[in-house]
Each structure stands twice: as C-alpha cells, then as structure tokens.
Design a protein around this motif. Structure first.
Motif, mmCIF file in Angstrom:
data_model
loop_
_atom_site.group_PDB
_atom_site.id
_atom_site.type_symbol
_atom_site.label_atom_id
_atom_site.label_comp_id
_atom_site.label_asym_id
_atom_site.label_seq_id
_atom_site.Cartn_x
_atom_site.Cartn_y
_atom_site.Cartn_z
ATOM 1 N N ASP A 103 6.546 2.565 11.345
ATOM 2 C CA ASP A 103 5.277 2.434 10.825
ATOM 3 C C ASP A 103 5.141 3.386 9.740
ATOM 4 O OD1 ASP A 103 5.052 1.531 13.983
ATOM 5 O OD2 ASP A 103 5.207 3.546 14.422
ATOM 6 N N VAL A 104 5.859 4.268 9.531
ATOM 7 C CA VAL A 104 5.846 4.061 7.190
ATOM 8 C C VAL A 104 7.444 4.450 7.006
ATOM 9 C CG1 VAL A 104 5.720 6.415 8.393
ATOM 10 C CG2 VAL A 104 4.701 5.874 6.346
ATOM 11 N N LEU A 107 -1.510 9.389 7.344
ATOM 12 C CA LEU A 107 -1.391 8.627 8.086
ATOM 13 C C LEU A 107 -3.269 8.463 7.706
ATOM 14 C CD1 LEU A 107 0.414 10.547 11.335
ATOM 15 C CD2 LEU A 107 1.318 8.358 9.798
ATOM 16 N N HIS A 108 -3.657 9.710 7.377
ATOM 17 C CA HIS A 108 -5.670 9.411 7.421
ATOM 18 C C HIS A 108 -5.496 8.105 5.701
ATOM 19 C CE1 HIS A 108 -9.423 9.845 7.148
ATOM 20 N NE2 HIS A 108 -9.514 10.435 5.573
ATOM 21 N N ALA A 109 -4.799 8.272 5.157
ATOM 22 C CA ALA A 109 -4.730 7.331 4.075
ATOM 23 C C ALA A 109 -4.591 5.794 3.890
ATOM 24 C CB ALA A 109 -3.688 7.544 2.894
ATOM 25 N N GLY A 110 -3.761 5.029 5.951
ATOM 26 C CA GLY A 110 -3.372 4.127 5.788
ATOM 27 C C GLY A 110 -2.426 4.092 5.143
ATOM 28 N N VAL A 111 -1.733 4.028 4.725
ATOM 29 C CA VAL A 111 -0.368 3.362 3.956
ATOM 30 C C VAL A 111 1.036 2.700 4.742
ATOM 31 C CG1 VAL A 111 -0.997 4.383 1.688
ATOM 32 C CG2 VAL A 111 0.204 5.442 2.817
ATOM 33 N N THR A 112 1.892 2.436 3.990
ATOM 34 C CA THR A 112 2.487 1.927 4.446
ATOM 35 C C THR A 112 4.405 2.892 4.273
ATOM 36 O OG1 THR A 112 3.354 -0.178 3.769
ATOM 37 C CG2 THR A 112 1.287 -0.169 5.012
ATOM 38 N N PRO A 124 0.366 -6.258 10.082
ATOM 39 C CA PRO A 124 -1.160 -5.714 10.415
ATOM 40 C C PRO A 124 -0.904 -6.049 11.707
ATOM 41 C CG PRO A 124 -1.039 -7.592 8.781
ATOM 42 C CD PRO A 124 0.258 -7.614 8.789
ATOM 43 N N LYS A 125 -1.665 -4.939 12.412
ATOM 44 C CA LYS A 125 -2.355 -5.188 13.703
ATOM 45 C C LYS A 125 -2.590 -6.437 14.234
ATOM 46 C CE LYS A 125 -2.741 -0.166 13.994
ATOM 47 N NZ LYS A 125 -3.730 1.212 14.349
ATOM 48 N N GLN A 175 1.218 -1.371 -0.276
ATOM 49 C CA GLN A 175 -0.324 0.027 0.073
ATOM 50 C C GLN A 175 0.756 1.482 -0.324
ATOM 51 O OE1 GLN A 175 -3.549 -0.091 -0.083
ATOM 52 N NE2 GLN A 175 -2.888 -2.453 0.066
ATOM 53 N N CYS A 227 1.901 5.541 -1.228
ATOM 54 C CA CYS A 227 0.898 6.357 -1.804
ATOM 55 C C CYS A 227 2.170 7.923 -2.223
ATOM 56 C CB CYS A 227 0.116 6.866 -0.622
ATOM 57 S SG CYS A 227 1.523 7.974 0.716
#
Length: 344
Positions: free
Chosen positions: A269-270, A237-242, A340-341, A185, A187
């Motif tokens: 985290d990213v 962060l809002h998009a939830g990508v890594t 994944p969490k 994922q 962006c």
C-alpha cells in the motif's frame, strides 16, 4: 626521602604530598612532571620516584592551568540514544584514544540552547570540540568556530571546518528508485525544524521530484524518534501518497509499526525509505530500505581534522572540509506503486 605523614590513607596523593616526600618545593614538582627538561636529572628522578611510590595521578585541570592543554576533546551529539550517533562516538573514541586524548561526551537533547550553554560551561575542560548534527544557527556556529577549535559533522557552514555526510545525493537516489517503481505521489516526513540536514534533505527531494516530474509533499515536523512514527504514519495515510522518505531510520521504524497496527501493507500500500542505516534497520518487518553512510569514518575524520588544527595553530592551507558519500540500500520496505482503486 621523607615518609609522608598519614600515608596509607584512602585520599589521593597531591602535588604537595610528592613535594614533601621529595624534599623540594611544590613548584619544582610541577615543573618536573609537566616540563622535565627544566629540572636537573637527579632532582627529577627523586620526584618521579616519590610520585610512583604515592601513586600520584596528575590533576587534569591543574595540568591545564600550567600547560594550557587538557588533552580532552568534547564530542556533542543531539541525542545519545539515537543509534546513528553510536558509529560517530565509536569513531571519535578510537581516534582520540590512539592520539592520547580523552573524550568528553555531551548529549545536547536536540536543544540549541543546551548545546551553546554546555560548550561555554565546559570550555576549560577541553582543547577542542566536535559537534555532530549541531542544532545551532549558521551565524552562531560561525562565531563559536572563531572562539573554539571545532569541527562540525553533518553540516556545511562557511568558515567552519566540517565533515559532510552527503545524504542529499542519497535522497535523490531514493527518489529515482521510487519513480522507477511507478510512484508519482511522494512525501517527506521531516525531522526537527532546527536540523540543518533536515532542510538539505528536503531541498534535495524537491530538486529530484522536479527532475522526474513527480509530486513531493512535506509533512511534519516530527521528532526524530521512534515514538513519533505513529503520527508520521497517520499523516502519510491522510496525504494519500504511495511512498514516503523519512528524516531518519528511527522515525521510519516507528512508521512501520503504526502501519502494521492499522493493517496497511508495506510495501503493497505504501513504500517507506529511511535514512542512516542504523543497527536494526535490516531487522525490521519488513527490512527497511534506507540510505547508508560511513558514519564511523565521519567520526574518525573529524578527530584527525581537529587534532591537525590543534597541533598547528596556523590554519593557512589547512583542509576546511571533507565530503563522505552515501548510497541507497534497497530492502523490502519499497515496492511497486499500488494501482488506483478503480483499476484493481
């Protein structure tokens, strides 16, 4: 040789002053200094002696009127405070100085209207122009290239001489690097809507994402400055990508600062990738993974191409463009994708 009345004053000597001291007409002085072969040797020596005695410095605008040449080149950049342009400016300056030309530096402030306006306002002050990351449309740039000798850097427009820094291939390398780390994922934090290179980088990211079977999302546009990194980081962060590839290093550096404020671990985290490898990219916390390009070489090559066109008015068979490669420089802002969490 007659002394100049008022000699010793602070005002600069003029062509008329040299003529008065030499005892000849102003037009003769002009010919002797701009085209020495048209004046006999004895008169020319007397004029040159007077010019030296008066510390006469030829007026570049007046010289341009007689010769049609200013020996000056305009270099336009979209943001003079962006370290990306430091290398271009240094490259053009060194090459122009070696060729006996003066550089006129213009900051267009990311504005296509200002860029267009300055080119016309200063037109009589330069022989040709180098446009670095022009914000003009392809159509407008083509029209200008027919009126003004120019070379565009970081642009590929049909009929316009150009130096292309191949960041799209670097973007594809960056996507491959992120995929190898398990990221699916991704962006792109995009830059100005008027930026030609911005669109090229996004298209390259889409192609690479399709090839690797991963998802690419476009965020923005964002200003290509460090302060815009906060908004870009929040959007990531809002998009939830890594993982995120930023339009340029300034934006990426601003994002790193914002992630640090919010307690987001990079690259835990990213992961973040920049573009340009500007001065300071390796001093970040963490040091920034980015695309490295021969920026100073782009400036030098642009000058060589432009001066060749000025020296030979016939452009038949003349090189229309050059492509400079980029490569991915991996540092500490990229790492394995987070699990994944539910699996932690």
């Amino acid at each position: 040789m007659q002394p100049l009345a008022g000699a010793g004053s602070d005002r600069p000597a003029t062509l008329a002053d040299v003529a008065a001291v030499s005892g000849v007409a102003t037009s003769t002085v002009s010919r002797a200094l701009s085209n020495p072969g048209r004046v006999n040797a004895a008169t020319r020596e007397r004029i040159e002696e007077a010019a030296r005695a008066l510390n006469y410095v030829p007026n570049s605008q007046a010289r341009a009127l007689t010769s049609g040449k200013t020996r000056a080149i305009a270099v336009l950049v979209s943001d003079v405070t962006n370290p990306f342009y430091f290398g271009i400016i240094r490259g053009t300056q060194q090459q122009l100085k070696a060729a006996g030309y003066t550089q006129i530096l213009v900051d267009t402030e990311e504005s296509d209207e200002l860029e267009d306006g300055m080119l016309h306002k200063l037109r009589r002050s330069f022989d040709g122009a180098i446009l670095a990351a022009s914000r003009l449309t392809d159509r407008r740039l083509t029209v200008l290239a027919n009126d003004i000798p120019l070379v565009a850097i970081n642009r590929q427009t049909r009929g316009v001489p150009h130096i292309f820094i191949d960041t799209p291939s670097g973007i594809e390398q960056a996507v491959g690097h992120l995929v190898s780390l398990g990221h699916t994922q991704l962006c792109y934090a995009s830059g100005p809507e008027t930026s030609w290179s911005n669109e090229g980088r996004w298209r390259a990211m889409v192609r690479a994402a399709e090839r690797y079977g991963v998802t690419a999302t476009r965020l923005g546009p964002f200003s290509p400055r460090q302060y815009a990194g906060a908004a870009a980081a929040d959007a990531v962060l809002h998009a939830g990508v890594t993982a995120c590839i930023a339009f340029n290093d300034l934006l990426a550096i601003g994002m790193l600062a914002r992630f640090r404020e919010r307690g987001v671990d990079v690259p835990g985290d990213v992961s973040i990738v920049g573009c340009d490898d500007i001065f300071g990219a390796d001093f970040c916390n963490p040091p920034l993974t980015t695309l490295t390009a021969p920026i100073e070489q782009a400036g030098r090559t642009a000058v060589s191409m432009l001066l060749a066109r000025l020296d030979d008015q016939s452009t038949i068979g003349m090189r229309q463009g050059a492509t400079l490669p980029t490569h991915l420089t991996v540092r500490s802002s990229t790492g394995p994708a987070r699990e994944p969490k539910g699996r932690r």
